[in-house]
Design a protein around this motif. Structure first.
Motif, mmCIF file in Angstrom:
data_model
loop_
_atom_site.group_PDB
_atom_site.id
_atom_site.type_symbol
_atom_site.label_atom_id
_atom_site.label_comp_id
_atom_site.label_asym_id
_atom_site.label_seq_id
_atom_site.Cartn_x
_atom_site.Cartn_y
_atom_site.Cartn_z
ATOM 1 N N THR A 137 0.843 -1.194 0.000
ATOM 2 C CA THR A 137 0.000 0.000 0.000
ATOM 3 C C THR A 137 0.877 1.242 0.000
ATOM 4 O OG1 THR A 137 -1.782 -1.133 1.195
ATOM 5 C CG2 THR A 137 -1.780 1.269 1.258
ATOM 6 N N ARG A 148 -4.274 6.736 -2.566
ATOM 7 C CA ARG A 148 -3.450 5.531 -2.448
ATOM 8 C C ARG A 148 -3.359 4.790 -3.774
ATOM 9 N NH1 ARG A 148 -7.404 4.590 1.365
ATOM 10 N NH2 ARG A 148 -6.905 5.205 3.508
ATOM 11 N N GLU A 164 -7.265 4.421 -4.734
ATOM 12 C CA GLU A 164 -8.312 4.921 -3.846
ATOM 13 C C GLU A 164 -8.127 6.424 -3.651
ATOM 14 O OE1 GLU A 164 -8.779 0.790 -1.222
ATOM 15 O OE2 GLU A 164 -7.725 2.515 -0.359
ATOM 16 N N THR A 174 -8.805 -1.168 0.738
ATOM 17 C CA THR A 174 -9.348 -0.716 2.017
ATOM 18 C C THR A 174 -10.781 -1.183 2.185
ATOM 19 O OG1 THR A 174 -7.925 1.232 1.944
ATOM 20 C CG2 THR A 174 -9.811 1.321 3.429
ATOM 21 N N ASN A 175 -11.120 -1.616 3.384
ATOM 22 C CA ASN A 175 -12.488 -2.026 3.709
ATOM 23 C C ASN A 175 -13.234 -0.822 4.296
ATOM 24 O OD1 ASN A 175 -14.852 -3.131 4.712
ATOM 25 N ND2 ASN A 175 -13.871 -4.959 5.528
ATOM 26 N N TYR A 176 -14.270 -0.368 3.583
ATOM 27 C CA TYR A 176 -15.030 0.807 4.012
ATOM 28 C C TYR A 176 -16.357 0.433 4.672
ATOM 29 C CZ TYR A 176 -11.806 3.668 1.252
ATOM 30 O OH TYR A 176 -10.672 4.299 0.758
#
Length: 352
Positions: free
Chosen positions: A133, A186, A197, A325-327
């Protein structure tokens, strides 16, 4: 550390040669101390040089010299200073968005210096370094152009005039985002996939004084949040210095707008390949764009990349995680829940 075969050679060594060798080693050590910045990476380098300077050599008329594979050398003091100077400009100019012409010129010189000292040849062939990342730290263009979606849009342009028109479009797009605040930007690099992202926050209830019987300054602290997530396949070029990007999907994640959030979470996304295939079948001369994204500098913590026009993007590695990423934890309430909690904690102080 890998075990490597020991290579032995017998070399003639005079007393003067031994003194010269030790003198050079000690000079390197003391020179290192005199110019040392206060960083952990440089402390590692200093320790390595100290071990070299204190190494014992046994000899008679000839000596046995043991040579083994060296570990990668950390960035030198000069290289670290160059990185620090670049990061100072990045932090003081909001990743380059507010940079003055002098700051941009200085940053360009620093980036060129780093690129000329690139410690990683064929960087896309080193997954242990390049995968993970990465957060965007600095750019000399709009931050959203680090997205494969916008790189693909530029690759569609065939002439210089079309490229200039696209630059103008990107300038206007950034002006349209003037009322928003850009958050994290990102790139998440996996073995064959790039996920971009782009997090943004927009005021949801701005400047209503013209439409209400009361006056107040500014807008209300209610915001629309979300992340524009672009995904693409990446294929290393033959040189190992770049990726060929094949754009795939664009979607909105982490939206805090009620109802819309549920629609987006149910799989609503733009499939650019389907659109591209349609255009290939119906528009003469059109082909799905595959822009090239070059990496010109790579070490364990910093990556410098350039798009097809040479626009530069400087990234810092934050982890080795290659999952997007987990949102899911973002509430779809326009931030009102947090607003009311803050109001209660700071003003009313009513607790159950």
């Amino acid at each position: 550390r890998k075990q490597v075969p020991t290579i032995k050679a017998r070399l003639p060594l005079t007393f003067n040669m031994l003194k010269t060798t030790k003198l050079h080693a000690l000079c390197a050590l003391f020179g290192c101390i005199a110019n040392a910045p206060n960083t952990d990476a440089f402390s590692t380098q200093l320790h390595q040089r100290a071990k070299f300077a204190s190494r014992t050599i046994t000899f008679s008329s000839t000596i046995d010299v043991e040579a083994e594979e060296e570990e990668p050398i950390p960035p030198t003091a000069d290289l670290l200073q160059t990185q620090n100077s670049l990061l100072t400009i990045a932090s003081s100019s909001d990743r380059g968005q507010c940079a003055t012409s002098d700051q941009r010129a200085k940053a360009s010189d620093l980036i060129s210096t780093l690129e000329q000292s690139n410690p990683t040849e064929s960087p896309t062939t080193y997954p242990e370094k390049i995968e993970g990342t990465w957060e965007l730290l600095y750019s000399d263009t709009q931050l959203f152009r680090s997205s494969p979606f916008f790189m693909a849009g530029r690759a569609v342009c065939k002439t210089e005039d079309e490229a200039k028109q696209y630059d103008w479009f990107c300038d206007m797009h950034r002006e349209a985002l003037a009322v928003s605040r850009i958050g994290k930007v990102r790139q998440i690099i996996g073995p064959t996939r790039m996920v971009s992202e782009f997090e943004v926050k927009v005021g949801a209830v701005p400047f209503l004084s013209d439409f209400t019987p009361f006056k107040y300054s500014g807008g209300l602290p209610v915001t629309i949040d979300g992340a524009i997530v672009s995904s693409a396949d990446i294929t290393p070029t033959e040189s190992g210095n770049a990726w060929e990007i094949f754009m795939d999907t664009v979607e909105i994640k982490g939206s805090n707008i009620p109802i819309l959030r549920q629609i987006l979470d149910n799989g609503l996304k733009l499939g650019s390949r389907d659109l591209g295939s349609f255009l290939e079948d119906n528009v003469s001369g059109y082909t799905n764009p595959r822009p090239v994204f070059e990496t010109t500098y790579l070490d364990d913590t910093m990556r410098i990349s350039r798009d097809q026009d040479g626009k530069v993007f400087v990234y810092g590695k934050v982890s080795d995680v290659i999952e997007p990423t987990n949102y899911d934890g973002v509430e779809s309430d326009l931030g009102i829940t947090n607003l009311l909690e803050g109001l209660n904690d700071s003003v009313f102080k009513f607790f159950i």
